[in-house]
Design a protein around this motif. Structure first.
Motif, short mmCIF file in Angstrom:
data_model
loop_
_atom_site.label_atom_id
_atom_site.label_comp_id
_atom_site.label_asym_id
_atom_site.label_seq_id
_atom_site.Cartn_x
_atom_site.Cartn_y
_atom_site.Cartn_z
N MET A 30 5.11 -7.71 0.37
CA MET A 30 4.78 -7.26 1.73
C MET A 30 3.46 -6.51 1.69
O MET A 30 3.18 -5.78 0.74
CB MET A 30 5.87 -6.36 2.28
N SER A 31 2.64 -6.73 2.72
CA SER A 31 1.31 -6.14 2.78
C SER A 31 1.09 -5.58 4.18
O SER A 31 1.41 -6.25 5.18
CB SER A 31 0.26 -7.22 2.47
N MET A 32 0.56 -4.34 4.27
CA MET A 32 0.38 -3.73 5.58
C MET A 32 -0.84 -2.82 5.61
O MET A 32 -1.36 -2.40 4.58
CB MET A 32 1.62 -2.92 5.98
N ILE A 49 2.03 -4.95 9.69
CA ILE A 49 2.37 -5.79 8.54
C ILE A 49 1.53 -7.06 8.61
O ILE A 49 1.53 -7.77 9.62
CB ILE A 49 3.87 -6.14 8.54
N LYS A 50 0.81 -7.35 7.54
CA LYS A 50 -0.11 -8.48 7.51
C LYS A 50 0.47 -9.70 6.79
O LYS A 50 0.07 -10.84 7.06
CB LYS A 50 -1.42 -8.07 6.84
N ALA A 51 1.38 -9.48 5.85
CA ALA A 51 1.98 -10.60 5.12
C ALA A 51 3.37 -10.19 4.69
O ALA A 51 3.62 -9.02 4.38
CB ALA A 51 1.12 -10.98 3.92
N TRP A 52 4.27 -11.17 4.68
CA TRP A 52 5.69 -10.90 4.38
C TRP A 52 6.24 -12.14 3.69
O TRP A 52 6.38 -13.20 4.29
CB TRP A 52 6.41 -10.61 5.68
N ASN A 69 -7.54 0.40 3.12
CA ASN A 69 -6.99 -0.15 4.37
C ASN A 69 -5.95 -1.24 4.14
O ASN A 69 -5.67 -2.03 5.05
CB ASN A 69 -8.11 -0.68 5.26
N LEU A 70 -5.36 -1.28 2.96
CA LEU A 70 -4.31 -2.28 2.71
C LEU A 70 -3.38 -1.80 1.60
O LEU A 70 -3.84 -1.50 0.49
CB LEU A 70 -4.91 -3.63 2.34
N TYR A 83 -3.40 -12.38 -4.94
CA TYR A 83 -3.47 -12.20 -3.48
C TYR A 83 -4.73 -11.46 -3.08
O TYR A 83 -5.46 -11.88 -2.16
CB TYR A 83 -2.22 -11.44 -3.05
N MET A 84 -5.03 -10.35 -3.76
CA MET A 84 -6.20 -9.56 -3.40
C MET A 84 -7.50 -10.31 -3.68
O MET A 84 -8.48 -10.17 -2.94
CB MET A 84 -6.17 -8.23 -4.13
#
Length: 770
Positions: A429-431, A438-441, A687-688, A722-723
């Protein structure tokens, strides 16, 4: 006496007049009959026709759309996958393709094409049909398409004509075109042009190019025959016919036609089935959320919204690009990790389980059997337990998951249970810490086969990722600095303190002790003795109170010092939200997924209001983030900083280990449970904030050693992959800056003067290529 010839001529003239009168009488009778038939049809004698209300407001099930922050439809809930578009959303060449192919006189007739109808009668349909676009709309939208004989087909055609003329009186030509595009079934769960363009070309209708428009218009002839998935050759030929029609009527030039006809089909099939596409786990979570929301927010008339047919629009915080990158990162790493897990289990007689007896394995499998859908369904059907167990041991045809694609095989359901136990699972999970968006789940590795969501639902032991909360409590309450040092010696908390029934003396992994360690180096290398000393200083309750303020469920977290080493079970959702507090200057923002909900008319039914609370001071948050940066600069997360050329002892060759080489500030923490069953990595840039978990469904399915079972090996690579993709996409604006520093900083964070007495280089696996 009259001339016989004159009598004959007079008789012929009278006969001609009589025949002409008979002809006109018959013609008039025919016209009247036709008019009567049309009048009877309009009265509904031959079957009901839509009334004025239904014509003005045609009732069709409309899909509810899930829309990402960047404007992409990433999923739908539907009975029929239909989402209406406006005429302005249709590119001109799409409309031109339809008119050129289906009804070139569309703008000239009033629903029925007299020329086309006459041609169809005279040549018995050999030179083209007579149905106009308006008639086809009438057939698609308002009449039963099943006609079993010639009489019924004739009656249906008459009804189509009646309805077509009504449609022409009530709607503009543009509205008729739009309705036709919105109602047609393009197959593969694509009803209407919006669904079709997204499913077959992964784009909105307004983004279609000429040849793509020609493909979809070509399907109007017969979507079953011209199905892009099953008949690409036929679809290509039909597309080229449409392009020829467009050239014939000068919508495109012959040169353009020739160049477009030479292009490949280029179908980009993007299914919108509930089990397929991107964001399957998060879409299922949204479904549950929407059902609960609908129960609590009825319509003005008191009825409940139906998320499958009311055409709602759910605007989410998800970024479709980041969601895709997250899923790609999980797939990329987990396929490799699974290969290594399988390789190590080849010599394991109890695979995929370790450190358990056969009785324990049998208990695990029996428990899984009784939790299965198959068991519940058979129990509901009245089957006895003996019958159900027998069915679980009877081979049957089934389709099973593999990383190389689904496999058709013959297997007993019990064997399939054990087969699925061997797969390692993952969640991510990414927010955005500042907004909670939430940007990705990613709830698992494959929703079709592994439906349990490990982001919001699954609780797992969190290991050393809990330690930063202990450090943050010490910093907040005792004003401790990352540069403060403590002795790296075993620390015992005696019986009776915190209600302990026996002494607690945690050990360091690797058994290394001695010297003084700064808090920075102690956290970077996850030294248990230092964490034990800190929780003894602050006490377990303040640590629990801290994470409770960050919305971690603390009901089952006991007030004992062992929680400092990560014994609690916590969800990934909670962990990402809690860690984000450190990147957001000490302010907790509750993770949010739904920005707003609109009805089909665009009326806002729900608007999210961020839920925030102050947890720690900005200084404490910054100092904790500084501590976490030490993990990636000189601890278990150092592999994010370098490309290692490691020697593979199996193949006797050098292979690339971790090709990440990040050079920006990263705050992170790895986590590994005692038996290597759970691997975590929590990573943040300003910011993430992103969290990753990897492990087996059962904690007895795990790697045999920490070299592979640690969070740095199991979870960290997913974060890094991912990053890398996020940073490669400049439109995302992912920060590479320093964390926000308070204007007044009273705690020293520069620890260069401190020395450590244990090595800071992480242990690198030498037989696994990530």
């Amino acid at each position: 006496m009259a001339n016989p010839q004159t009598k004959k001529k007079k008789k012929e003239v009278n006969d001609d007049k009589k025949n002409i009168r008979i002809f006109w009488k018959l013609f008039g009778a025919g016209v009247l009959l036709i008019l009567l038939v049309f009048l009877l049809a309009s009265w509904g004698i031959f079957g009901s026709l839509p009334d004025e209300t239904s014509l003005e407001n045609p009732e069709k099930d409309l899909a509810t759309q899930i829309i990402s922050e960047d404007g992409k439809v990433i999923g739908k809930f539907f009975k029929e996958n239909r989402t209406p578009v406006q005429y302005e959303d249709l590119p001109p060449h799409l409309v031109n393709a339809l008119i050129a192919t289906e009804d070139i006189r569309f703008y000239e007739h009033s629903g029925v094409d007299a020329k086309g109808t006459a041609r169809a009668f005279i040549f018995l349909g050999q030179r083209g049909g007579a149905s106009t676009i308006t008639q086809q709309l009438a057939k698609q939208f308002f009449t039963d398409n099943v006609a079993r004989n010639t009489f019924q087909r004739g009656i249906q055609k008459i009804k189509e004509w009646v309805i077509a003329t009504r449609l022409e009186r009530r709607y503009t030509k543009e509205e008729i075109i739009t309705m036709y595009f919105n109602v047609y079934d393009f197959l593969n769960l694509a009803i209407g042009i919006e669904s079709a363009s997204n499913i077959y070309f992964n784009k909105a209708p307004s983004e279609l190019n000429i040849e793509e428009s020609a493909v979809l218009v070509g399907m109007f002839k017969n979507s079953s025959l011209y199905n892009p998935r099953r008949n690409p050759v036929g679809v290509t030929n039909r597309r080229n016919v449409v392009l020829s029609q467009m050239a014939k009527y000068e919508f495109i030039t012959d040169q353009t036609k020739d160049s477009l006809q030479a292009l490949p089909l280029n179908i980009q099939f993007t299914p919108q089935d509930h089990d397929e596409g991107i964001g399957t786990y998060v879409r299922e979570y949204i479904r549950g959320y929407m059902k609960a929301w609908a129960r609590e927010n009825p319509k003005p008339d008191g009825s409940l919204y139906d998320i499958s047919s009311d055409g709602l629009k759910i605007y989410t915080t998800l970024d479709s690009r980041m969601q895709e990158y997250a899923e790609m990162a999980v797939d990329s790493h987990m396929t490799k990790l699974q290969l290594e897990f399988d390789r190590q289990n080849k010599s394991n007689r109890t695979a995929p389980f370790l450190d358990v007896t056969q009785d324990e394995i049998n208990f695990i499998l029996r428990s899984a059997m009784k939790r299965s859908d198959r068991w519940r369904q058979m129990k509901k059907a009245g089957k006895t337990e003996e019958e159900i167990i027998e069915s679980f041991n009877t081979p049957s045809q089934m389709r099973i998951f593999s990383w190389g694609g689904d496999i058709d095989t013959l297997m007993t359901p019990m064997d399939s249970i054990r087969y699925y136990k061997q797969f390692l699972r993952s969640s991510m999970m990414s927010m955005t810490p500042q907004t909670g968006e939430i940007k990705a789940w990613v709830g698992g590795i494959d929703y079709k086969h592994f439906k349990y969501d490990m982001v919001r639902t699954g609780q797992r032991q969190i290991g050393s990722t809990f330690k930063p909360f202990v450090y943050a409590t010490a910093i907040d309450q005792m004003h401790m600095s990352p540069c403060d040092t403590l002795p790296n010696t075993q620390w015992t908390i005696p019986v009776g303190k915190y209600g302990l029934l026996e002494p607690w003396t945690p050990k360091n992994v690797g058994g290394e002790y001695g010297g003084m360690l700064s808090l920075r180096n102690a956290l970077a290398n996850s030294v248990n003795t230092i964490t034990a000393r800190l929780i003894d200083r602050v006490g377990p309750k303040p640590v629990i109170d801290l994470v409770a303020k960050m919305d971690v469920d603390t009901d089952d977290i006991p007030e004992v010092p062992s929680i400092a080493l990560g014994t609690p079970d916590v969800t990934l959702y909670e962990m990402v939200g809690a860690y984000s507090t450190f990147a957001n200057e000490g302010v907790y923002v509750k993770p949010t997924l739904i920005q707003r909900i609109e009805d089909k008319n665009g009326t806002i039914l729900y608007q999210n209001i961020p839920e925030t609370r102050d947890v720690v001071s900005g200084e404490t948050a910054y100092v904790t983030a500084s501590l976490l940066q030490g993990v990636t600069e000189g601890g278990s997360g150092t592999r994010l900083r370098h490309t290692y050329a490691i020697q593979n002892s199996v193949y006797k060759r050098a292979v690339t280990g971790y090709p990440y080489e990040f050079d920006n500030p990263i705050a992170g923490k790895t986590g590994t449970t005692q038996n290597n069953s759970d691997g975590w990595f929590m990573g943040m840039v300003p910011n993430l904030a992103t969290g990753v978990w990897v492990g087996g469904e059962d904690r007895s399915a795990h790697f045999s050693d920490t070299q592979y079972g640690q969070g740095a090996t199991m979870a960290l690579p997913i974060w890094a992959i991912y990053m890398k993709m996020c940073y490669a996409d400049p439109n995302l604006n992912i920060s590479k800056e320093e964390f926000v520093k308070p204007e007044v900083l009273t705690i020293e964070t520069d620890c260069e003067r401190y020395k450590t007495s244990i090595p800071t280089d992480p242990e690198i696996p030498d037989e696994f290529d990530f």
